[in-house]
Design an enzyme around this catalytic site. Structure first.
Site, PDB file in Angstrom:
ATOM      1  N   ASP A  10       0.860  -1.185   0.000  1.00  0.00           N
ATOM      2  CA  ASP A  10       0.000   0.000   0.000  1.00  0.00           C
ATOM      3  C   ASP A  10       0.895   1.235   0.000  1.00  0.00           C
ATOM      4  OD1 ASP A  10      -2.981   0.787   0.363  1.00  0.00           O
ATOM      5  OD2 ASP A  10      -1.914   2.110   1.729  1.00  0.00           O
ATOM      6  N   GLU A  27       2.363   5.092  -0.303  1.00  0.00           N
ATOM      7  CA  GLU A  27       1.986   6.482  -0.025  1.00  0.00           C
ATOM      8  C   GLU A  27       2.666   7.325  -1.092  1.00  0.00           C
ATOM      9  OE1 GLU A  27      -0.325   7.343   2.080  1.00  0.00           O
ATOM     10  OE2 GLU A  27      -0.465   5.250   2.739  1.00  0.00           O
ATOM     11  N   ALA A  28       1.992   8.370  -1.533  1.00  0.00           N
ATOM     12  CA  ALA A  28       2.502   9.189  -2.632  1.00  0.00           C
ATOM     13  C   ALA A  28       2.296  10.668  -2.352  1.00  0.00           C
ATOM     14  CB  ALA A  28       1.800   8.804  -3.936  1.00  0.00           C
ATOM     15  N   ASP A  59      -2.799   1.329  -6.584  1.00  0.00           N
ATOM     16  CA  ASP A  59      -1.384   1.199  -6.225  1.00  0.00           C
ATOM     17  C   ASP A  59      -0.537   0.746  -7.403  1.00  0.00           C
ATOM     18  OD1 ASP A  59      -0.958   1.517  -3.082  1.00  0.00           O
ATOM     19  OD2 ASP A  59      -2.923   0.628  -3.430  1.00  0.00           O
ATOM     20  N   HIS A  85      -2.994   6.042   6.895  1.00  0.00           N
ATOM     21  CA  HIS A  85      -2.201   6.658   5.821  1.00  0.00           C
ATOM     22  C   HIS A  85      -0.704   6.551   6.048  1.00  0.00           C
ATOM     23  CE1 HIS A  85      -5.875   7.950   3.956  1.00  0.00           C
ATOM     24  NE2 HIS A  85      -6.227   8.594   5.055  1.00  0.00           N
ATOM     25  N   ASP A  97      -1.111   0.823   7.075  1.00  0.00           N
ATOM     26  CA  ASP A  97      -2.219   0.469   6.178  1.00  0.00           C
ATOM     27  C   ASP A  97      -2.027  -0.955   5.643  1.00  0.00           C
ATOM     28  OD1 ASP A  97      -3.495   2.875   6.492  1.00  0.00           O
ATOM     29  OD2 ASP A  97      -2.981   3.677   4.526  1.00  0.00           O
TER      30      ASP A  97
END
Length: 310
Positions: free
Chosen positions: A95, A97-98, A195, A254, A259
């Site tokens: 998962d 994060e961006a 993703d 997050h 996550d």
């Protein structure tokens, strides 16, 4: 936990159409009919008697009890060697994060800033290992305040991190060290399609590398959850899935690793409830395509270092 200690088993055996005439399937059908007539209190009492988890809404409890009864009856009736109920030895939950803005402008390019993996042993339905690295964004190296507040990832964390291409190489090494795709059958699992189809696809273009083959197919747990527990797609958000299973979110929402851990908790509960998680989406010419349940089971290929687009 050392992955090498896990004993690999053969490909799953599923009964042919003719075998469904076996009396054991009549027994299973009768048991299912009885379970369908039970109310929530009766279901919880029976699950407690069998030392199974009693958390969750009625539909989840009913599915859990049916899956347990089916598994027990098949084990008793099966020939030597039994029937395995998983397609893979391991599942890698990812998962990302961006980078993000409070209101992402049109054409905003999200860059991956956290690459987490949670490794699930499908035979024991336990989390056995994790990987986590932060990633330095290149196009927009300065994080927005909104992004830091949302993810908990600070400017200092990404400034000290490596570029995506180098992090991906270490991911490949991590997967290879655990013999995934060589000794052990595995698949990636994500919470939705974004993703792999959006974040990773976009990041590979930014980093001028080809989309890795091992990440072109995955298990979309939202689809698997909805189909298995017979709930609408509107009830397959992470928080909703946890709630319906009687679970609470653990950690910081997050945070990519937290996550991933919580998604893995849902996956392990589904495995315990008898779900046969399998690849249900893949990437073709940059577009997400469904993999029908009637298609042959797909596994992720051995991981290899990323190749340049140049």
């Amino acid at each position: 936990t050392q992955v090498a200690q896990v004993v690999s088993v053969g490909d799953p055996v599923t009964p042919s159409r003719g075998e469904f005439g076996d009396p054991v399937y009549k027994e299973i059908a009768l048991a299912n009919g009885h379970i369908n007539r039970m109310d929530r209190d009766e279901l919880r009492l029976k699950l407690a008697e069998l030392k199974l988890d009693t958390r969750g809404v009625k539909d989840v409890l009913r599915k859990r009890l049916k899956s347990h009864c089916k598994k027990q009856k098949l084990l008793v009736a099966a020939a030597e060697g039994g029937v395995t109920d998983t397609y893979y030895d391991f599942i890698c939950v990812v998962d990302f994060e961006a980078t993000c803005e409070e209101s992402n402008p049109p054409g905003f390019l999200h860059e991956i800033i956290e690459f987490p993996i949670v490794l699930v042993n499908t035979r024991t339905a336990h989390i056995v290992d994790t990987f986590q690295e932060y990633v330095k964004p290149e196009l927009n190296p300065k994080l927005s305040d909104f992004c830091t507040q949302l993810t908990g990832i600070t400017q200092e964390m990404v400034d000290q991190a490596d570029t995506f291409g180098n992090v991906l190489r270490r991911v490949v090494t991590w997967l290879q060290e655990r013999e995934l795709g060589t000794k052990y059958r595995y698949a990636l699992l994500t919470d939705g399609s974004w993703d792999m189809s959006k974040f990773l696809n976009m990041q590979c273009k930014i980093s001028r590398i080809k989309h890795p083959k091992f990440a072109k197919k995955w298990i979309n747990i939202r689809k698997s959850y909805g189909n298995f527990y017979k709930v609408p797609r509107t009830q397959t958000k992470l928080s909703s899935m946890l709630e319906k299973l009687g679970l609470q979110y653990e950690g910081r929402p997050h945070c990519g690793l937290d996550d991933s851990r919580n998604i893995a908790r849902i996956a392990t509960r589904m495995l315990q409830d008898g779900c046969q998680l399998r690849v249900n989406e893949h990437l073709h010419a940059g577009e997400v395509r469904n993999v029908p349940s009637s298609a042959p089971v797909e596994v992720s290929p051995p991981p290899h270092n990323p190749r340049s687009r140049d």
